[in-house]
Design an enzyme around this catalytic site. Structure first.
Site, PDB file in Angstrom:
ATOM      1  N   LEU A  12       0.835  -1.198   0.000  1.00 57.90           N
ATOM      2  CA  LEU A  12       0.000   0.000   0.000  1.00 57.90           C
ATOM      3  C   LEU A  12       0.875   1.255   0.000  1.00 57.90           C
ATOM      4  CD1 LEU A  12      -3.145   0.114  -0.024  1.00 57.90           C
ATOM      5  CD2 LEU A  12      -2.993   0.997   2.301  1.00 57.90           C
TER       6      LEU A  12
ATOM      7  N   HIS B 215       3.742  -5.182 -19.992  1.00 54.00           N
ATOM      8  CA  HIS B 215       4.335  -4.210 -19.065  1.00 54.00           C
ATOM      9  C   HIS B 215       4.036  -2.787 -19.552  1.00 54.00           C
ATOM     10  CE1 HIS B 215       7.835  -3.524 -16.020  1.00 54.00           C
ATOM     11  NE2 HIS B 215       6.888  -2.602 -15.902  1.00 54.00           N
TER      12      HIS B 215
ATOM     13  N   GLU C  37      10.940 -10.686 -18.575  1.00 49.89           N
ATOM     14  CA  GLU C  37      10.421  -9.919 -19.721  1.00 49.89           C
ATOM     15  C   GLU C  37      11.519  -9.654 -20.753  1.00 49.89           C
ATOM     16  OE1 GLU C  37       8.919  -6.358 -17.976  1.00 49.89           O
ATOM     17  OE2 GLU C  37       7.429  -7.393 -16.766  1.00 49.89           O
TER      18      GLU C  37
ATOM     19  N   ASP D 152       0.463  -7.832 -15.985  1.00 54.99           N
ATOM     20  CA  ASP D 152       1.144  -6.841 -16.825  1.00 54.99           C
ATOM     21  C   ASP D 152       2.651  -7.011 -16.763  1.00 54.99           C
ATOM     22  OD1 ASP D 152       1.194  -4.441 -18.504  1.00 54.99           O
ATOM     23  OD2 ASP D 152       1.998  -3.401 -16.754  1.00 54.99           O
TER      24      ASP D 152
ATOM     25  N   ARG E 240       5.896  -6.134 -10.165  1.00 55.39           N
ATOM     26  CA  ARG E 240       7.027  -6.753 -10.848  1.00 55.39           C
ATOM     27  C   ARG E 240       6.770  -8.250 -10.922  1.00 55.39           C
ATOM     28  NH1 ARG E 240       8.622  -2.658 -12.775  1.00 55.39           N
ATOM     29  NH2 ARG E 240      10.667  -1.666 -12.572  1.00 55.39           N
TER      30      ARG E 240
END
Length: 311
Positions: free
Chosen positions: A151, A277, A259, A254, A230
């Site tokens: 948060l 992403h 990646e 995402d 991530r």
């Protein structure tokens, strides 16, 4: 003479032009002989511009003895060794705040796309399948139980948006915060009370694969996971197995661990939404990020305080 910097990845054309105007830029990502480049130029390189998904590889950083600043085009800094930077007196800056809204927006968009089957519905219409009958029912978004893991700036922005959906919001973080949401001390406890488990925490050595099988099983077949943080936070093999075995209801991702390589096991699953992403990928936000990258570099080489210093 202009300070020499390494550009480690492609950037917005406007930022590349601004960098070229103020610095001697070495486009390292295009160099076909990186070792030869380092032999010729490493001792003169004073700046390093990179993406948050790439950071500064330790072996490369060790070969840049004159390095003074690492400017990250992104909010994530888990791929830059901040302790080593402090030891060497290297400044590090990122681009926080300016991408918070877009990342939060995409988290909501992915949630709606997954639960309301927007991607599947688009394909259904395009393939002419609607002529044969209606698409199967999706799941309601409003008034569901949302758990936000992390948060910080982005997590809070996601929570504020969810308030408009009359959501039941809980969170897990390193400590209880002064917020009007219920706190759970562990991701497992948060997962057990979540219909939608949103990953929004920063990546670090401590959070690698923190969303493991125990968390995924706690979400269960009636829940889904949304990751805009991530890829390293989620045990991808455990998630993929759970999706195939029906131990979790779905996933909207995402970000990925390696990646742009994505495990192809995700591709054929009907209860998965995948994006490349792209959480901060709007013209407005990428321009604001570019402005901050340039501002940090200019400030450093002018002897002024960095606008968004990490180190």
């Amino acid at each position: 003479m202009k300070p020499q910097i390494i550009q480690y990845c492609p950037l917005m054309p406007g930022l590349e032009a601004a960098l070229a105007e103020r610095f001697t830029v070495h486009r390292f990502f295009e160099d076909k002989d990186p070792e030869g480049f380092l032999a010729r130029h490493a001792v003169a390189v004073r700046g390093f511009v990179t993406g948050g998904h790439l950071g500064l590889p330790p072996d490369l950083g060790a070969k840049l003895p004159a390095l003074e600043i690492v400017a990250i085009n992104g909010v994530g800094f888990d791929k830059v060794d901040l302790n080593e930077a402090k030891r060497r007196g290297i400044r590090v800056a990122n681009t926080p705040d300016v991408l918070t809204e877009d990342v939060a927006d995409l988290a909501i968009g992915l949630t709606i796309a997954l639960l309301r089957q927007i991607v599947k519905g688009d394909a259904y219409v395009r393939a002419g399948q609607w002529l044969g009958g209606d698409l199967a029912l999706g799941a309601k978004v409003s008034r569901r139980r949302f758990g936000i893991f992390g948060l910080g700036r982005i997590g809070r922005a996601i929570a504020r948006r969810l308030e408009g959906f009359d959501a039941q919001i809980a969170y897990s973080d390193r400590a209880r915060l002064d917020v009007p949401y219920e706190f759970e001390a562990t991701p497992q406890a948060l997962a057990a009370r979540s219909d939608v488990f949103v990953v929004a925490a920063a990546a670090s050595a401590e959070t690698r694969n923190v969303i493991d099988r125990s968390v995924i099983d706690a979400i269960g077949p009636g829940g889904v996971i949304v990751n805009v943080a991530r890829g390293s936070l989620v045990d991808e093999a455990a998630l993929l197995a759970a999706l195939k075995e029906g131990r979790i209801g779905g996933a909207a991702l995402d970000v990925f661990a390696d990646e742009p390589r994505v495990p192809d096991g995700f591709f054929g699953l009907p209860n998965v939404v995948l994006t490349p992403h792209m959480a901060s990928a709007t013209t407005e936000t990428r321009q604001a990020m570019a402005d901050l990258v340039l501002a940090n570099l200019v400030a450093h080489f002018s002897g002024e305080p960095l606008p968004t210093a990490l180190v």
